[in-house]
Design a protein around this motif. Structure first.
Motif, PDB file in Angstrom:
ATOM      1  N   ASP A 121     -25.099  -9.413  25.650  1.00 47.28           N
ATOM      2  CA  ASP A 121     -25.318  -7.991  25.906  1.00 47.28           C
ATOM      3  C   ASP A 121     -26.051  -7.358  24.711  1.00 47.28           C
ATOM      4  OD1 ASP A 121     -25.267  -5.337  26.462  1.00 47.28           O
ATOM      5  OD2 ASP A 121     -23.097  -5.102  26.299  1.00 47.28           O
ATOM      6  N   PRO A 122     -27.280  -6.875  24.920  1.00 49.45           N
ATOM      7  CA  PRO A 122     -28.079  -6.363  23.796  1.00 49.45           C
ATOM      8  C   PRO A 122     -27.435  -5.162  23.104  1.00 49.45           C
ATOM      9  CG  PRO A 122     -29.437  -6.678  25.751  1.00 49.45           C
ATOM     10  CD  PRO A 122     -28.009  -6.813  26.190  1.00 49.45           C
ATOM     11  N   ASP A 123     -26.767  -4.329  23.871  1.00 50.92           N
ATOM     12  CA  ASP A 123     -26.117  -3.163  23.266  1.00 50.92           C
ATOM     13  C   ASP A 123     -24.983  -3.591  22.337  1.00 50.92           C
ATOM     14  OD1 ASP A 123     -27.792  -1.381  24.465  1.00 50.92           O
ATOM     15  OD2 ASP A 123     -26.479  -1.006  26.177  1.00 50.92           O
ATOM     16  N   ALA A 124     -24.185  -4.519  22.817  1.00 48.22           N
ATOM     17  CA  ALA A 124     -23.077  -5.008  21.995  1.00 48.22           C
ATOM     18  C   ALA A 124     -23.606  -5.698  20.746  1.00 48.22           C
ATOM     19  CB  ALA A 124     -22.211  -5.972  22.806  1.00 48.22           C
ATOM     20  N   GLN A 125     -24.692  -6.423  20.907  1.00 50.86           N
ATOM     21  CA  GLN A 125     -25.337  -7.095  19.780  1.00 50.86           C
ATOM     22  C   GLN A 125     -25.763  -6.074  18.726  1.00 50.86           C
ATOM     23  OE1 GLN A 125     -28.891  -9.193  20.955  1.00 50.86           O
ATOM     24  NE2 GLN A 125     -28.055 -11.173  20.306  1.00 50.86           N
ATOM     25  N   LYS A 126     -26.421  -5.039  19.190  1.00 45.72           N
ATOM     26  CA  LYS A 126     -26.921  -4.009  18.274  1.00 45.72           C
ATOM     27  C   LYS A 126     -25.769  -3.279  17.581  1.00 45.72           C
ATOM     28  CE  LYS A 126     -30.598  -0.563  18.079  1.00 45.72           C
ATOM     29  NZ  LYS A 126     -29.866   0.242  17.080  1.00 45.72           N
ATOM     30  N   THR A 127     -24.731  -2.984  18.341  1.00 46.52           N
ATOM     31  CA  THR A 127     -23.568  -2.312  17.762  1.00 46.52           C
ATOM     32  C   THR A 127     -22.954  -3.146  16.651  1.00 46.52           C
ATOM     33  OG1 THR A 127     -23.070  -1.261  19.880  1.00 46.52           O
ATOM     34  CG2 THR A 127     -21.291  -1.348  18.254  1.00 46.52           C
ATOM     35  N   LEU A 128     -22.822  -4.438  16.925  1.00 43.61           N
ATOM     36  CA  LEU A 128     -22.240  -5.338  15.933  1.00 43.61           C
ATOM     37  C   LEU A 128     -23.077  -5.362  14.654  1.00 43.61           C
ATOM     38  CD1 LEU A 128     -20.033  -7.468  15.413  1.00 43.61           C
ATOM     39  CD2 LEU A 128     -21.556  -9.167  16.404  1.00 43.61           C
ATOM     40  N   LEU A 129     -24.364  -5.526  14.820  1.00 42.53           N
ATOM     41  CA  LEU A 129     -25.257  -5.574  13.656  1.00 42.53           C
ATOM     42  C   LEU A 129     -25.222  -4.259  12.872  1.00 42.53           C
ATOM     43  CD1 LEU A 129     -28.310  -7.338  15.378  1.00 42.53           C
ATOM     44  CD2 LEU A 129     -26.831  -8.335  13.632  1.00 42.53           C
ATOM     45  N   ASP A 130     -25.292  -3.156  13.590  1.00 42.29           N
ATOM     46  CA  ASP A 130     -25.307  -1.854  12.917  1.00 42.29           C
ATOM     47  C   ASP A 130     -23.988  -1.570  12.205  1.00 42.29           C
ATOM     48  OD1 ASP A 130     -27.866  -1.402  13.683  1.00 42.29           O
ATOM     49  OD2 ASP A 130     -27.380  -0.098  15.380  1.00 42.29           O
ATOM     50  N   ASN A 131     -22.932  -2.001  12.830  1.00 44.72           N
ATOM     51  CA  ASN A 131     -21.616  -1.762  12.236  1.00 44.72           C
ATOM     52  C   ASN A 131     -21.488  -2.461  10.881  1.00 44.72           C
ATOM     53  OD1 ASN A 131     -18.952  -1.010  11.942  1.00 44.72           O
ATOM     54  ND2 ASN A 131     -18.198  -2.812  13.060  1.00 44.72           N
ATOM     55  N   THR A 132     -21.894  -3.705  10.843  1.00 47.89           N
ATOM     56  CA  THR A 132     -21.856  -4.421   9.559  1.00 47.89           C
ATOM     57  C   THR A 132     -22.816  -3.794   8.558  1.00 47.89           C
ATOM     58  OG1 THR A 132     -21.270  -6.483  10.662  1.00 47.89           O
ATOM     59  CG2 THR A 132     -22.174  -6.652   8.444  1.00 47.89           C
ATOM     60  N   LYS A 133     -23.984  -3.387   9.058  1.00 44.12           N
ATOM     61  CA  LYS A 133     -24.977  -2.764   8.199  1.00 44.12           C
ATOM     62  C   LYS A 133     -24.382  -1.570   7.459  1.00 44.12           C
ATOM     63  CE  LYS A 133     -28.810  -3.242  10.615  1.00 44.12           C
ATOM     64  NZ  LYS A 133     -29.852  -2.835  11.576  1.00 44.12           N
ATOM     65  N   THR A 134     -23.788  -0.657   8.185  1.00 40.75           N
ATOM     66  CA  THR A 134     -23.230   0.531   7.531  1.00 40.75           C
ATOM     67  C   THR A 134     -22.051   0.154   6.648  1.00 40.75           C
ATOM     68  OG1 THR A 134     -21.796   1.013   9.411  1.00 40.75           O
ATOM     69  CG2 THR A 134     -23.967   2.031   9.419  1.00 40.75           C
ATOM     70  N   GLY A 135     -21.255  -0.799   7.106  1.00 41.93           N
ATOM     71  CA  GLY A 135     -20.120  -1.219   6.296  1.00 41.93           C
ATOM     72  C   GLY A 135     -20.563  -1.768   4.952  1.00 41.93           C
TER      73      GLY A 135
END
Lengths: 218, 218
Positions: B193-207
């Motif tokens: 799921d591309p949305d879930a993929q993006k959320t995961l990546l962005d979440n780590t990014k901000t973290g």
DNA sequence: GTCTATACGCCGATAGAC
DNA sequence: GTCTATCGGCGTATAGAC
């Protein structure tokens, strides 16, 4: 009918478990169907009465591995203390060395990337399940921490209801947790120096526990 | 001597690069020597004039992949801003989808766990190299942050010289960084799921950016 | 050093007896 | 449902000509 329906289910389950164990240990390509069937106390030819292909077995094996993993076994009514305990077990040498049933998310990640969409769907389902379980348990904790923080700091989320915001924070926290666990174990498996291995595991351990118990050192 | 020594080196390097690319994309077992040699514009039989076995090639391919990865290419004189940029690139969809040369640490982790000690040694060397580069760059930043924090909070490390303590903190920070990057990309590769993929990546990014720019939100 | 040709083994999947 | 036997294909690695 010389074989009962229950007998077939039992055979199938033996294959599933043997496959989960072997795939986690050796990876997809290095495990043959003969090998799996031998561990399941049957012969090669009987395999195709239970699964249509090796790939289909792999997809099932991922779920089976997840069922047996410490994550599932320890996740009944998760409290914060239980999560911390889970982190310790996940980041233990016993887990890295597969002396306990391993987490397929960490032990099969790159292996799965090369397979078809059904296999990936299994991985995704396991991941989402763990995130769901964790975030639900973390939600309560997050709300408590937020409440405490609000007393001494400005709340930058004032435009959202606290609970809805909490769900997002809990999900993000759960994802961070999983990413750290999977990443650490994935790397640690390939580190041969035991001291470096231990340092890596311990470092993530303290980092995560800090993260969960308030996030901030000072 | 119909072939110069330099010609041999060039051939070897073509094989190394082709192998790095293919192994990262398909994993060890799914890549044949014929396939590698075809990409290197040679035939199967010529392989063994350059490497003693497929396993030996794999060990070299890991190093080659590391040399070409964005991590090495961007790590000249690392500033904090460059590290943040590196994080963004590492956690981009382009990296996950291998539109840029991928990091072998994330793309080969479980694959390597099943190979011999020489292959693992390559992985470990690449990992240690990255930790060294990162922690050196982070040391300066850590000392600055510490200085700032000491003004408004109690320093719980007062029994150690600030610099020595800084080195340890910087190493721990570098490890946390690597673990998050590798874990996130490893998982994201298997999320369809591309949305879930993006959320995961962005979440780590901000973290991670929060972690590096002071650690604390509030 | 690179080529073509081949030895040799293993694996996934199928066929057919019981 | 499980067995034994086998087909067909592909893999690593080697041999020998150029």
């Amino acid at each position: 009918m010389p074989y009962s329906a229950d007998h077939k289910l039992q055979s199938r389950e033996r294959i599933r478990r043997a496959a989960a164990d072997l795939f986690c240990r050796q990876g997809y390509d290095s495990v043959s169907i003969s090998q799996v069937m031998k561990h399941a106390k049957m012969t090669h030819g009987a395999f195709y009465a239970h699964f249509s292909s090796k790939g289909a077995l792999y997809s099932e094996a991922i779920k089976s591995a997840a069922e047996q993993s410490l994550f599932t076994r320890e996740s009944g009514d998760l409290t914060l203390a239980k999560i911390v305990n889970l982190i310790r077990q996940y980041l233990s040498l016993e887990h890295v060395n597969q002396e306990v049933p391993p987490c397929p998310l960490a032990f099969l990640s790159t292996d799965i990337a090369h397979r078809d969409k059904h296999v990936k769907a299994s991985y995704e389902a396991v991941f989402n399940g763990m995130i769901k379980t964790l975030s639900k348990a973390l939600l309560e904790q997050v709300l408590m921490v937020d409440e405490a923080n609000n007393e001494k700091s400005n709340n930058k989320y004032t435009d959202k209801p606290a609970e809805k915001q909490g769900i997002e924070v809990a999900r993000a926290l759960a994802q961070q947790l999983m990413v750290n666990l999977v990443g650490t174990v994935s790397i640690a498996r390939n580190i041969t120096d035991p001291d470096a291995q231990k340092t890596l595991l311990d470092n993530t351990k303290t980092g995560l526990i800090n993260l969960l118990t308030g996030g901030v050192k000072a």
